[in-house]
Design a protein around this motif. Sequence first.
Motif, PDB file in Angstrom:
ATOM      1  N   GLU A 114      -4.791   0.503  36.281  1.00  0.00           N
ATOM      2  CA  GLU A 114      -5.167  -0.512  37.258  1.00  0.00           C
ATOM      3  C   GLU A 114      -5.434   0.187  38.578  1.00  0.00           C
ATOM      4  O   GLU A 114      -5.016   1.323  38.808  1.00  0.00           O
TER       5      GLU A 114
ATOM      6  N   SER B 143      -4.549   2.836  29.478  1.00  0.00           N
ATOM      7  CA  SER B 143      -4.403   1.704  30.384  1.00  0.00           C
ATOM      8  C   SER B 143      -4.548   2.193  31.815  1.00  0.00           C
ATOM      9  O   SER B 143      -4.523   3.394  32.096  1.00  0.00           O
TER      10      SER B 143
ATOM     11  N   THR C 148       3.559   0.719  40.087  1.00  0.00           N
ATOM     12  CA  THR C 148       2.832   0.099  41.196  1.00  0.00           C
ATOM     13  C   THR C 148       3.751  -0.878  41.930  1.00  0.00           C
ATOM     14  O   THR C 148       4.606  -1.521  41.322  1.00  0.00           O
TER      15      THR C 148
ATOM     16  N   GLY D 250      -4.401   3.963  42.400  1.00  0.00           N
ATOM     17  CA  GLY D 250      -4.188   3.340  41.113  1.00  0.00           C
ATOM     18  C   GLY D 250      -3.386   4.210  40.181  1.00  0.00           C
ATOM     19  O   GLY D 250      -2.819   5.242  40.579  1.00  0.00           O
TER      20      GLY D 250
ATOM     21  N   ASP E 114      -2.966  -3.992  32.518  1.00  0.00           N
ATOM     22  CA  ASP E 114      -4.026  -3.062  32.129  1.00  0.00           C
ATOM     23  C   ASP E 114      -5.375  -3.686  32.452  1.00  0.00           C
ATOM     24  O   ASP E 114      -5.704  -4.767  31.939  1.00  0.00           O
ATOM     25  N   HIS E 115      -6.157  -3.008  33.279  1.00  0.00           N
ATOM     26  CA  HIS E 115      -7.465  -3.526  33.678  1.00  0.00           C
ATOM     27  C   HIS E 115      -8.585  -2.520  33.383  1.00  0.00           C
ATOM     28  O   HIS E 115      -9.660  -2.600  33.978  1.00  0.00           O
TER      29      HIS E 115
ATOM     30  N   PHE F 139      -1.451  -5.160  43.231  1.00  0.00           N
ATOM     31  CA  PHE F 139      -1.225  -4.740  41.851  1.00  0.00           C
ATOM     32  C   PHE F 139      -0.498  -5.853  41.089  1.00  0.00           C
ATOM     33  O   PHE F 139       0.210  -6.676  41.676  1.00  0.00           O
ATOM     34  N   ASP F 140      -0.658  -5.845  39.756  1.00  0.00           N
ATOM     35  CA  ASP F 140       0.059  -6.819  38.930  1.00  0.00           C
ATOM     36  C   ASP F 140       0.763  -6.182  37.744  1.00  0.00           C
ATOM     37  O   ASP F 140       1.360  -6.883  36.926  1.00  0.00           O
TER      38      ASP F 140
ATOM     39  N   MET G 100     -13.374  -0.006  35.347  1.00  0.00           N
ATOM     40  CA  MET G 100     -12.227  -0.768  35.833  1.00  0.00           C
ATOM     41  C   MET G 100     -12.648  -2.192  36.158  1.00  0.00           C
ATOM     42  O   MET G 100     -13.705  -2.429  36.753  1.00  0.00           O
TER      43      MET G 100
ATOM     44  N   PRO H  90      -6.164  -6.042  41.082  1.00  0.00           N
ATOM     45  CA  PRO H  90      -5.797  -6.774  39.868  1.00  0.00           C
ATOM     46  C   PRO H  90      -5.446  -8.240  40.084  1.00  0.00           C
ATOM     47  O   PRO H  90      -5.672  -9.066  39.207  1.00  0.00           O
TER      48      PRO H  90
END
Length: 582
Positions: free
Chosen positions: A74, A72, A319, A54, A109-110, A105-106, A130, A89
């Motif tokens: 992910e 932030s 990512t 991540g 922010d997760h 990944f996208d 997370m 994500p």
Amino acid sequence: MLAAPMANAATSPSYICGTATANHKYAFLVTGDEPVTATTTAATYPLNYVSGVGVLEFGPYTAATESCSIISGEMIYLDNDYQTFQGGPQNCPSISSVEGTVPCFDGGDHILAGGVGPGPNGSATVAFEMLFPAVVGVGNSADIPLPFSFTLFAAAGGATLEGNSNIPEGGSGAGETSTNPPGTCEAPYDPVTGCGPNSPTPPLGPVLSFVGQRQATSAALNPVPTVVGEAPYIGQSATLCTGFGGNSDDLVAAGQSTEQDEPTGTYGATSGSLTEFGNGYSFGSLTFNSNDDIGNTTGIANYDCDFQQQNFQAYGDGTTNNQAALYDEDYPVAVTPVCRDADAGVPAAACTGAGTPLSCCTGVGTSTGTGDCAGGTAVGADEVNSSVLWGTSDQNTFTIVTGVATPALFSGAYLPPGETATCTGLQESAVPGTVAVKASPASETDTGPTFPQTKAIAVTVANTSEGACTIGGELVHTGVTGSTTGVCTLSLSVPGVISEGDGPQSSPWAANCTCTAAAEKSTSCTASGAPYACCTGFHAGSCTAEVDTYDLFAASQTAPTGVGACPNPAQASTPIVLTCKN
């Protein structure tokens, strides 16, 4: 003796946290295992392996409290494959999965909450919660927050972080779903105690190691470009992957074990090199050691395995998501997803003579149909991978395998990986290899004595990339001279052939010059003007050989074998001029 640290030495939080002008961003890799609570034996396969990759972004450092906030982040996290938890994500787009999702990944922010505080002996305590919108696993649901807490030390001026998970106060280790109601612990989230609205309760969390590498801070690379095929998504890299197979209760791992003739729960290592070209495709070669081949009945060494990779998404936080494919020479005769060298030779039509260019060739256009002439190269296994970039120019990667597909399992639909595998890629060169084509000789003369007569012009591919790919050719007839026309033609034996990397190859395909008659010559003319229309008298006339000229364009082409196309060969726009004459 070890010297005591200086009293005024900078602590890890001051390196990890950002500055007043720029946040610090890190790519990270975690690996570990669920703790064992009772004595076990090898036969029970007690270990439940864990991995994750991540990105985290840290805000400005506050000296008074030696702390900062996590802005932030992910993460993709795999805990014991689908038996426990597999989350990320988003669901990978256009990926068909038996389990309904493959996490990707996208770029978003997760992070639910998180921060950095001082730890023992100059370390930092980094804790965060997370969210995972896309999950697979028994009894799991989307957007469940998992708390993580690590004791980390900063090295190389903060360029590298390393440490281990810890057990925060008021709960237990990283990566466990909370059963506490919101507000049980103090709010806001406390990075020192790890206590917050979603602090975990027993059972204990996994034991994790953490390696973090800072991402680029230059204006050109912060944020990371999202255009695949441009820097940093280009060049040549070396990679190292390690992984543990799932236990015998893991249906995916058990199915893969049956296909590969190996026990479940085994350890494997993979290394290799790949070239990433400007079209988003990568080609490479891998060598595998899976359980030291114990239980392997196929006899395949797996030391030179061709694969390709295509990035289909890239985001500004560094990512990426991609699909990769290994090639199995004997599919569909055998469906064991073990890789062999993708170079299955060329079809018999490419044979230019006995033993040329392959030992199995028995003559022009004929072969034994075995060995290198058997053809039939096909995809043996596909993967979905996700990566995070890091380094001074974001040239390196951490990668995790999130899904696999083989022809024998569920008709090739993707499954959870079965093996918990992660990779580290290090750039060898920012310049990718080349795929160049040349012909030798450039012309061919058919002299008989019988006609039709066919001779071949060998076409050589110089492939300095790191893997096999398919290159095609296209002929364009540009002109003809001579007292007769239509007697000679030039044709390619096959439209596309596999080019192995790291060196030249002789005759991967041939341009075949075929003439149906000998050249007309004035010296053959009689006093009566026979035998050609060009004859005007004894040994007189404008009789000349037919000379046909062609442009050979080397072009990316996907062959029937399924091996990916060589990208942007050097002669894609500049043709090779070939001539065919009688």
